[in-house]
Each structure stands twice: as C-alpha cells, then as structure tokens.
Design an enzyme around this catalytic site. Structure first.
Site, PDB file in Angstrom:
ATOM      1  N   LYS A  17      -7.082  -1.575 -19.824  1.00  0.00           N
ATOM      2  CA  LYS A  17      -7.743  -2.567 -18.960  1.00  0.00           C
ATOM      3  C   LYS A  17      -8.489  -1.895 -17.830  1.00  0.00           C
ATOM      4  CE  LYS A  17      -4.703  -1.989 -15.429  1.00  0.00           C
ATOM      5  NZ  LYS A  17      -5.049  -1.494 -14.076  1.00  0.00           N
ATOM      6  N   ASP A 145       1.384  -5.345 -15.436  1.00  0.00           N
ATOM      7  CA  ASP A 145       0.243  -5.297 -16.354  1.00  0.00           C
ATOM      8  C   ASP A 145       0.611  -5.622 -17.796  1.00  0.00           C
ATOM      9  OD1 ASP A 145      -1.321  -4.538 -14.218  1.00  0.00           O
ATOM     10  OD2 ASP A 145      -1.373  -2.415 -14.741  1.00  0.00           O
TER      11      ASP A 145
END
Length: 309
Positions: A17, A145
C-alpha cells in the site's frame, strides 16, 4: 455452504500500500497515536504459499534480502496463523512459504500483507469459511494495516487506521516507487514525530486528525494532478530527520518529472505520482539511471485473494 479442508497447497496474493495522506494525532496514554489516512493498494504483491503441516512455520524467498526476517513466533504471519487457529478452534498446522516483493520495513505494509494473505490461506486450507466481518476483526487484532491489506482498493482509515471505509474513486493512478536499501522502524519514526512536535510547540495538543476533502475530491475525479497537490504525510518530516537523504530523493524525482513525491507511511520508500503510464516509465528510467531501485506500479488494486491454480 460448507468448505472442506484442502490437502493441496493454497496460493494467496496480497498487495502493498501507499499512504496518499496521513495525519497523526498526539500519542495517547497507551503510547499509540490515532491517525486519519487514505490508503491505496498498489500492484506490488506478496505471494503466500501454504500447505498442511503438523505445526505452524514460515520461510521466505523473494526479490530482496530476507535473511534478517524472523521466522519464530514474533513474525506477523505466524502470529496471524496462530490467532486464526485459536479463534476458530482449529488444531492443525500450516507451512507458509512467502515470496516477498514489497520492501521490508519500507512503509508499504509488506508484513501486513503477509498477515492478511495468511488469514485467507488458513481459511482456505482449513475449510473454516469465515465471513468477511469475522476475518476483518481478526485482522484488526494483528495491526492497523492488516484489515486494509484484506480489503484493498482505496480506503479511508481512522482510529489506529483499522476502521476502514471505501473511498469512491475513478481511473488508475501511476506511481514510481524509489526503494531504499535500508529500512526504518515504524515505532522509531513515530517517536521522532513526537520529539519534533515537542520541539516546535509548548504543549498545545494536535487536533483530531481527519482526511482532507481535497484528497477525496481528487480520487473521485480520477485526477492525478489534483491528487498530487493533496498528498500529505505527517510522518515525512520525522522520516527525513532519521534519513536526511530522503529529502534529496524527493527533490530528484520531482525534478525528473514526477507530479509529487511522498514518503509512504513511516518510510523510507518514496512514492512518486505521475501523470500517466508513459510518464511513470520515463521517471523509472531516470531514477534507475541515477542507480536507484525504481518500480512502476499502479493503483488501486484488489486486496488479498486466493489465486486459482
């Protein structure tokens, strides 16, 4: 529908990401910071291959040096498998072979992608067929995350970053990643942020973080130029203080044609947003000519998923 345990290897792929936007609140009594972030999953993946075994274990290969990665109970993928087993009551083992491509300690959530992929691998291998909400609850216990690595796409994260809501967006964004040959510790970067703030103010608290509306508007419009103007990361100054060369790297990329450069998460990976695919390729060539490791990726992409044979 009942899923039976698999006797064959399972292959799960999960993305790294980029934090398009990251604002950080003050540390709470527990030492953690609330954040408001915009995540985008990009086309740089971790591949997890899982097979039945009598114990839970992990090993690594990939395009980078994985020799220093722990393979004991401190590894996040091992933690994910053990937590999944405890939650579901499964007593079987699993052998995880992880092919790493996301930079290690690079601010791109590679370890979180490993954990998310492991959860899906356990579900597929052990036939537990957990619903999505239950999977996300397990993921949230592993790290901020991990839920996003399961979800993918583009999303807004609040709280510790694990309270997610999809962000409406159009089109594809092209990025060039400048991958450092060193890592940065996420806790160390947050501590440095606290030091910087203490030096710059006298006890005034930071307001509750939120994602700037300009980020959401740029995503909805699919406009890279508008998104470039909205990119922001509170951790960038702290990362640069720990690794001053990152400032020169951002300048280099922007002078070579990037719309903007930003430290992803806690760094040290720098993500350069470009106008389109051709611009990204040209920037990748320029950075490579400067003897930097540069990767062209795009986003948003899907979250973790089981790959068919």
């Amino acid at each position: 529908m009942t899923f039976l345990p698999s006797e064959e290897a399972v292959h799960v792929r999960a993305p790294g990401k980029i934090n398009l936007f990251l604002h950080v609140g003050d540390a709470g009594a527990d030492g953690y910071h609330d954040v408001a972030t915009a995540f985008q999953a990009v086309s740089l993946y971790e591949d997890v291959f899982a097979q039945p075994d009598d114990r839970i274990s992990v090993s690594f290969t990939g395009t980078m040096d994985t020799s220093l990665l722990p393979t004991d109970g401190s590894n996040l993928a091992v933690k994910a498998a053990k937590l999944f087993a405890r939650t579901t009551g499964v007593t079987a083992g699993i052998r995880l072979e992880i092919e790493k491509h996301v930079p290690i300690a690079g601010g791109m959530g590679g370890g979180s992608a490993d954990a998310a992929a492991t959860l899906l691998a356990c579900d597929a291998l052990w036939g537990t067929d957990l619903p999505k909400d239950a999977m996300l609850r397990i993921a949230a216990k592993l790290g901020a995350d991990v839920p996003f690595a399961l979800m993918g796409g583009t999303a807004i994260g609040t709280g510790r970053g694990d309270r997610l809501s999809p962000a409406l967006g159009t089109g594809r964004f092209h990025w060039v990643l400048a991958v450092a040959d060193f890592g940065l510790s996420t806790p160390a970067v947050y501590r440095e942020l606290d030091v910087l703030r203490a030096e710059r103010r006298r006890g005034a608290p930071v307001s509750t973080p939120s994602v700037d509306a300009a980020v959401l508007q740029a995503l909805r419009a699919g406009d890279p130029a508008r998104l470039a103007e909205a990119l922001d990361n509170d951790l960038q100054a702290a990362a640069i203080r720990l690794a001053p060369g990152l400032a020169d790297l951002i300048d280099l990329g922007e002078q070579a044609g990037a719309l903007a450069g930003i430290v992803s998460g806690s760094g040290p990976t720098v993500a350069f947003l470009t106008e389109d695919s051709d611009s990204a390729i040209a920037l990748q060539i320029s950075l490579s000519a400067a003897r930097l490791t540069a990767l062209h990726v795009h986003g948003p992409v899907h979250g973790a998923r089981v790959m068919l044979p």
